[in-house]
Motif scaffolding. Structure first.
Motif, PDB file in Angstrom:
ATOM      1  N   HIS A  95     -14.036  66.923 -47.534  1.00  0.00           N
ATOM      2  CA  HIS A  95     -14.330  65.489 -47.623  1.00  0.00           C
ATOM      3  C   HIS A  95     -14.572  64.843 -46.255  1.00  0.00           C
ATOM      4  O   HIS A  95     -14.416  63.645 -46.092  1.00  0.00           O
ATOM      5  CB  HIS A  95     -13.232  64.759 -48.408  1.00  0.00           C
ATOM      6  CG  HIS A  95     -13.680  63.475 -49.028  1.00  0.00           C
ATOM      7  ND1 HIS A  95     -14.915  63.319 -49.630  1.00  0.00           N
ATOM      8  CD2 HIS A  95     -13.077  62.277 -49.114  1.00  0.00           C
ATOM      9  CE1 HIS A  95     -15.026  62.087 -50.066  1.00  0.00           C
ATOM     10  NE2 HIS A  95     -13.934  61.430 -49.773  1.00  0.00           N
ATOM     11  N   ALA A  96     -14.982  65.664 -45.276  1.00  0.00           N
ATOM     12  CA  ALA A  96     -15.357  65.098 -43.973  1.00  0.00           C
ATOM     13  C   ALA A  96     -16.561  64.171 -44.111  1.00  0.00           C
ATOM     14  O   ALA A  96     -16.771  63.298 -43.281  1.00  0.00           O
ATOM     15  CB  ALA A  96     -15.668  66.217 -42.980  1.00  0.00           C
ATOM     16  N   GLY A  97     -17.333  64.349 -45.172  1.00  0.00           N
ATOM     17  CA  GLY A  97     -18.526  63.546 -45.384  1.00  0.00           C
ATOM     18  C   GLY A  97     -18.305  62.241 -46.110  1.00  0.00           C
ATOM     19  O   GLY A  97     -19.251  61.642 -46.619  1.00  0.00           O
ATOM     20  N   ALA A  98     -17.075  61.754 -46.131  1.00  0.00           N
ATOM     21  CA  ALA A  98     -16.794  60.474 -46.790  1.00  0.00           C
ATOM     22  C   ALA A  98     -17.579  59.348 -46.137  1.00  0.00           C
ATOM     23  O   ALA A  98     -17.832  59.364 -44.926  1.00  0.00           O
ATOM     24  CB  ALA A  98     -15.297  60.169 -46.739  1.00  0.00           C
ATOM     25  N   GLN A  99     -17.953  58.372 -46.932  1.00  0.00           N
ATOM     26  CA  GLN A  99     -18.654  57.182 -46.428  1.00  0.00           C
ATOM     27  C   GLN A  99     -17.844  56.572 -45.282  1.00  0.00           C
ATOM     28  O   GLN A  99     -16.622  56.489 -45.355  1.00  0.00           O
ATOM     29  CB  GLN A  99     -18.795  56.160 -47.565  1.00  0.00           C
ATOM     30  CG  GLN A  99     -19.628  54.949 -47.228  1.00  0.00           C
ATOM     31  CD  GLN A  99     -21.125  55.226 -47.276  1.00  0.00           C
ATOM     32  OE1 GLN A  99     -21.593  56.018 -48.076  1.00  0.00           O
ATOM     33  NE2 GLN A  99     -21.862  54.579 -46.417  1.00  0.00           N
ATOM     34  N   GLY A 100     -18.523  56.185 -44.227  1.00  0.00           N
ATOM     35  CA  GLY A 100     -17.865  55.543 -43.091  1.00  0.00           C
ATOM     36  C   GLY A 100     -17.501  56.480 -41.970  1.00  0.00           C
ATOM     37  O   GLY A 100     -17.245  56.039 -40.856  1.00  0.00           O
ATOM     38  N   GLY A 101     -17.454  57.786 -42.228  1.00  0.00           N
ATOM     39  CA  GLY A 101     -17.223  58.755 -41.167  1.00  0.00           C
ATOM     40  C   GLY A 101     -15.811  58.878 -40.640  1.00  0.00           C
ATOM     41  O   GLY A 101     -15.587  59.549 -39.645  1.00  0.00           O
ATOM     42  N   ALA A 102     -14.830  58.260 -41.298  1.00  0.00           N
ATOM     43  CA  ALA A 102     -13.452  58.299 -40.800  1.00  0.00           C
ATOM     44  C   ALA A 102     -12.872  59.714 -40.753  1.00  0.00           C
ATOM     45  O   ALA A 102     -11.944  59.971 -39.993  1.00  0.00           O
ATOM     46  CB  ALA A 102     -12.551  57.404 -41.648  1.00  0.00           C
ATOM     47  N   ASN A 103     -13.425  60.649 -41.543  1.00  0.00           N
ATOM     48  CA  ASN A 103     -12.907  62.011 -41.584  1.00  0.00           C
ATOM     49  C   ASN A 103     -13.626  62.955 -40.623  1.00  0.00           C
ATOM     50  O   ASN A 103     -13.399  64.158 -40.647  1.00  0.00           O
ATOM     51  CB  ASN A 103     -12.990  62.561 -43.012  1.00  0.00           C
ATOM     52  CG  ASN A 103     -12.124  61.776 -43.976  1.00  0.00           C
ATOM     53  OD1 ASN A 103     -11.193  61.081 -43.575  1.00  0.00           O
ATOM     54  ND2 ASN A 103     -12.422  61.873 -45.250  1.00  0.00           N
ATOM     55  N   LEU A 104     -14.497  62.394 -39.783  1.00  0.00           N
ATOM     56  CA  LEU A 104     -15.214  63.189 -38.786  1.00  0.00           C
ATOM     57  C   LEU A 104     -14.582  63.007 -37.410  1.00  0.00           C
ATOM     58  O   LEU A 104     -14.044  61.941 -37.118  1.00  0.00           O
ATOM     59  CB  LEU A 104     -16.682  62.742 -38.714  1.00  0.00           C
ATOM     60  CG  LEU A 104     -17.550  63.051 -39.916  1.00  0.00           C
ATOM     61  CD1 LEU A 104     -18.888  62.342 -39.791  1.00  0.00           C
ATOM     62  CD2 LEU A 104     -17.755  64.554 -40.050  1.00  0.00           C
ATOM     63  N   PRO A 105     -14.682  64.017 -36.537  1.00  0.00           N
ATOM     64  CA  PRO A 105     -14.164  63.841 -35.174  1.00  0.00           C
ATOM     65  C   PRO A 105     -15.051  62.873 -34.398  1.00  0.00           C
ATOM     66  O   PRO A 105     -16.283  62.942 -34.483  1.00  0.00           O
ATOM     67  CB  PRO A 105     -14.223  65.253 -34.589  1.00  0.00           C
ATOM     68  CG  PRO A 105     -15.280  65.956 -35.377  1.00  0.00           C
ATOM     69  CD  PRO A 105     -15.241  65.355 -36.755  1.00  0.00           C
TER      70      PRO A 105
END
Length: 167
Positions: free
Chosen positions: A82-92
């Motif tokens: 789920h790194a691709g969640a809307q908003g990018g909060a799960n991305l580095p």
């Protein structure tokens, strides 16, 4: 020489994409969550990564971009579920998502037309020669793809398929 590789414990290379990664909309009812992705063996000189997921079999005349992530830090080797969640909060940080062909800045799951032959989904990580791509946040997938390819040192890829039964 180390080989640059990309894999997913969730999606077997050459196999079928599990249904939970299907889009939720357009007649599809999946969970629309991105899979775990992991890579290793990036070439010397890598300053960042970009990740793309593309369906060349979509009946559009130009394929379908499901996910585009740019500006992933050079030390990144995994994207969590789920790194691709809307908003990018799960991305580095400072990674950012480019608008996919669903019109979202997020992962867009598989949703081929019912009854189509299985579509191919090409997952690719690009080792880039620059720390950040010089593209606007609202860049098209085509512009992002052009700039990604212009700065690619090496890429690693795997392909999986997905189909929906006839309605």
């Amino acid at each position: 020489m180390t080989r640059f590789t990309l894999s997913s414990p969730d999606i077997p290379s050459g196999g079928s994409v599990p249904p939970q990664f299907e889009f939720d909309g357009f007649g599809c009812a999946g969970q629309n969550q991105s899979p775990v992705l992991q890579w290793s063996g990036a070439p010397v000189g890598t300053q960042s990564f970009a990740l793309t997921v593309y369906d060349p079999d979509a009946p559009t005349g130009s394929g379908w971009w499901h996910w585009l992530v740019v500006d992933l830090p050079a030390g990144t080797t995994t994207l969590a579920a789920h790194a691709g969640a809307q908003g990018g909060a799960n991305l580095p940080a400072p990674a950012r998502q480019i608008r996919n062909d669903y019109g979202a800045y997020a992962w867009g799951g598989m949703c081929p037309p019912p009854g189509d032959a299985p579509h191919r989904y090409i997952f690719t990580v690009h080792a880039l020669s620059v720390p950040r791509l010089d593209i606007p946040d609202d860049a098209s997938a085509a512009l992002a793809g052009f700039m990604i390819n212009a700065h690619t040192l090496e890429k690693a890829t795997f392909t999986a398929t997905y189909a929906r039964p006839a309605a």
